[in-house]
Design a protein around this motif. Structure first.
Motif, PDB file in Angstrom:
ATOM      1  N   ASP A 321       0.850  -1.199   0.000  1.00 25.65           N
ATOM      2  CA  ASP A 321       0.000   0.000   0.000  1.00 25.65           C
ATOM      3  C   ASP A 321       0.887   1.253   0.000  1.00 25.65           C
ATOM      4  O   ASP A 321       0.518   2.297   0.557  1.00 25.65           O
ATOM      5  N   ALA A 322       2.045   1.153  -0.604  1.00 28.90           N
ATOM      6  CA  ALA A 322       3.032   2.240  -0.579  1.00 28.90           C
ATOM      7  C   ALA A 322       2.419   3.550  -1.060  1.00 28.90           C
ATOM      8  O   ALA A 322       1.587   3.577  -1.970  1.00 28.90           O
ATOM      9  N   GLY A 323       2.872   4.620  -0.418  1.00 26.63           N
ATOM     10  CA  GLY A 323       2.331   5.942  -0.717  1.00 26.63           C
ATOM     11  C   GLY A 323       1.474   6.439   0.427  1.00 26.63           C
ATOM     12  O   GLY A 323       1.370   7.630   0.655  1.00 26.63           O
ATOM     13  N   VAL A 324       0.838   5.495   1.172  1.00 26.51           N
ATOM     14  CA  VAL A 324       0.057   5.903   2.345  1.00 26.51           C
ATOM     15  C   VAL A 324       1.022   6.280   3.465  1.00 26.51           C
ATOM     16  O   VAL A 324       2.243   6.142   3.328  1.00 26.51           O
ATOM     17  N   ARG A 325       0.481   6.712   4.583  1.00 21.57           N
ATOM     18  CA  ARG A 325       1.329   7.341   5.610  1.00 21.57           C
ATOM     19  C   ARG A 325       2.464   6.416   6.072  1.00 21.57           C
ATOM     20  O   ARG A 325       2.279   5.229   6.314  1.00 21.57           O
ATOM     21  N   LEU A 326       3.636   7.006   6.174  1.00 22.16           N
ATOM     22  CA  LEU A 326       4.840   6.315   6.670  1.00 22.16           C
ATOM     23  C   LEU A 326       5.175   5.066   5.881  1.00 22.16           C
ATOM     24  O   LEU A 326       5.732   4.115   6.414  1.00 22.16           O
ATOM     25  N   CYS A 327       4.815   5.060   4.608  1.00 21.74           N
ATOM     26  CA  CYS A 327       5.037   3.856   3.811  1.00 21.74           C
ATOM     27  C   CYS A 327       5.686   4.184   2.467  1.00 21.74           C
ATOM     28  O   CYS A 327       5.040   4.137   1.420  1.00 21.74           O
ATOM     29  N   PRO A 328       6.984   4.525   2.497  1.00 24.23           N
ATOM     30  CA  PRO A 328       7.686   4.815   1.242  1.00 24.23           C
ATOM     31  C   PRO A 328       7.823   3.554   0.400  1.00 24.23           C
ATOM     32  O   PRO A 328       7.895   2.443   0.933  1.00 24.23           O
ATOM     33  N   ILE A 329       7.838   3.734  -0.899  1.00 21.81           N
ATOM     34  CA  ILE A 329       7.771   2.591  -1.813  1.00 21.81           C
ATOM     35  C   ILE A 329       9.052   1.759  -1.805  1.00 21.81           C
ATOM     36  O   ILE A 329       9.048   0.614  -2.232  1.00 21.81           O
TER      37      ILE A 329
END
Ligand code: ZN
Length: 407
Positions: A321-329
């Motif tokens: 779910d990259a892009g959501v908060r605290l989740c860099p790709i």
């Protein structure tokens, strides 16, 4: 053309081929053109091939990774408000540059195929097509265009609003006309969008079925975002190919697994996408323990329910779910390690979820394993990830369709 001339021989200490079998020791992978020609144990004599040879001592060769749920247009900032503001504020040129940079960052960490589960306008499609035409480097991208959602519903700010049955059908048809690779619906509200309610279904079963049917008629699969159990019967009845998040929550702090529904998912070979995004990485990001919000407080309940589902035999991918908060790709490796800690999955199970199963889930049978005839999408990591998943953060080389992307 002499096929020997453009063969590439790759050797390393070991190879894991994605089929779930044992690790091969001292393997040789032979790539001809964009395909895997052979995978063998032991070194070939030098005279057997005149092509390029490359050895990776101390390393493991694996299939290229497939992240089945990312958002290229989003910025992974610390708050949802900041991310939404960024998407609404940035120009198309800025969003395109951001999305392309995200795709390329993913490739460097070993993701050779990604499925984007929600972008804005034609941004993701432009990224997909520029990479496909070879104008820029990047992973293969599958795009849904934008997710179908309701007025003020989850991700309304991505711009594809449909409330009535007619509008839902029109939205699905429009995405296909605009060359989407699959359809995505927000079947419930989401945590990210304050004006939506994750505990409520956004669509009735008839609307959900019409989207999946329109996709099937064009040979495209569909994905449904589900953050509470209320929408699950409709998503199962409509036979969505993938169920994203597949949350079994029934009240603010209560989850309830329903084996009958899960058995039907198994019978239909539906695949759930387990979300190991920023907040699920609490074991590796200590700052998350101090974020006092529902999705963090509920993690133990969520994982316990997911474990019941997996024990019953529901098939799964693991996505960022990259892009959501605290989740860099570029930190998919943390998500994989979190799945080991939280869901007690083995490295073998986790790696299968993001290679062979992921390829099957999104309808790409030409990849996902390192076997003869498959597309040569492979990565080389330092050490042995079957013993220590942290090795997935040490990517040494990436090949896509027989071409080195990182070496
Ligand atoms: Zn998402």
């Amino acid at each position: 053309m002499n096929p020997e001339a453009n063969a590439i021989l790759i050797t390393a200490d070991r190879l894991w081929d994605g089929t779930g079998g044992a690790t091969l020791v001292r393997p040789t992978v032979r790539v001809v053109g964009e395909r895997i020609d052979a995978v063998e144990c032991g070194l070939l004599p030098p005279s057997s091939c005149s092509g390029d040879r490359i050895d990776f001592p101390g390393c493991t060769i694996l299939p290229g990774l497939i992240d089945t749920h990312v958002h290229l247009v989003m910025s992974a900032q610390a708050t949802n408000e900041a991310i939404i503001d960024q998407v609404l504020r940035e120009s198309d040129e800025q969003l395109l540059a951001r999305s392309l940079a995200n795709a390329q960052a993913a490739l460097r960490t070993g993701i050779t195929t990604l499925r984007d589960c929600g972008g804005k306008g034609t941004i993701v499609r432009q990224v997909r097509d520029r990479i496909r035409r070879g104008e820029v480097a990047g992973p293969d991208v599958l795009s849904c265009g934008s997710p179908i959602t309701t007025t003020r519903g989850h991700c309304w700010w991505l711009g594809l609003i449909a409330d009535t049955h007619d509008q839902v059908r029109q939205a699905a048809e429009r995405m296909l006309r605009e060359d989407a690779d699959f359809l995505k619906v927000m079947a419930t509200g989401g945590n990210m969008t304050a004006s939506s309610d994750p505990m409520r279904a956004q669509y009735d079963p008839e609307a959900l079925k019409s989207i999946a049917d329109i996709g099937r008629q064009s040979g495209k699969h569909s994905a449904a975002h589900v953050l509470s159990r209320v929408a699950l019967p409709g998503v199962v009845a409509a036979n969505y190919r993938t169920i994203e998040h597949c949350d079994w929550r029934v009240e603010e702090f209560r989850y309830e697994f329903q084996p009958d529904l899960a058995r039907r998912m198994i019978d239909q070979d539906q695949i759930v996408g387990l979300t190991m995004s920023g907040l699920a990485r609490r074991a590796f990001l200590p700052e998350i323990k101090h974020i006092n919000i529902g999705p963090v407080q509920r993690l133990d309940m969520r994982f316990a329910c997911e474990r019941l589902m997996l024990d019953l035999g529901v098939r799964y991918t693991i996505h960022s779910d990259a892009g959501v908060r605290l989740c860099p790709i570029d930190r998919f490796d943390l998500g994989l390690q979190a799945a080991q800690v939280e869901l007690k999955l083995t490295p073998n199970e986790i790696l299968r979820a993001v290679t062979a199963t992921a390829a099957e889930a999104i309808g790409l049978p030409d990849r996902g394993t390192l076997t003869t005839g498959k597309r040569a999408d492979l990565i080389v990591v330092d050490g042995d990830p079957l013993k220590d998943l942290a090795c997935m953060g040490k990517v040494r080389a990436v090949m896509k369709a027989g071409q080195w992307q990182v070496k």
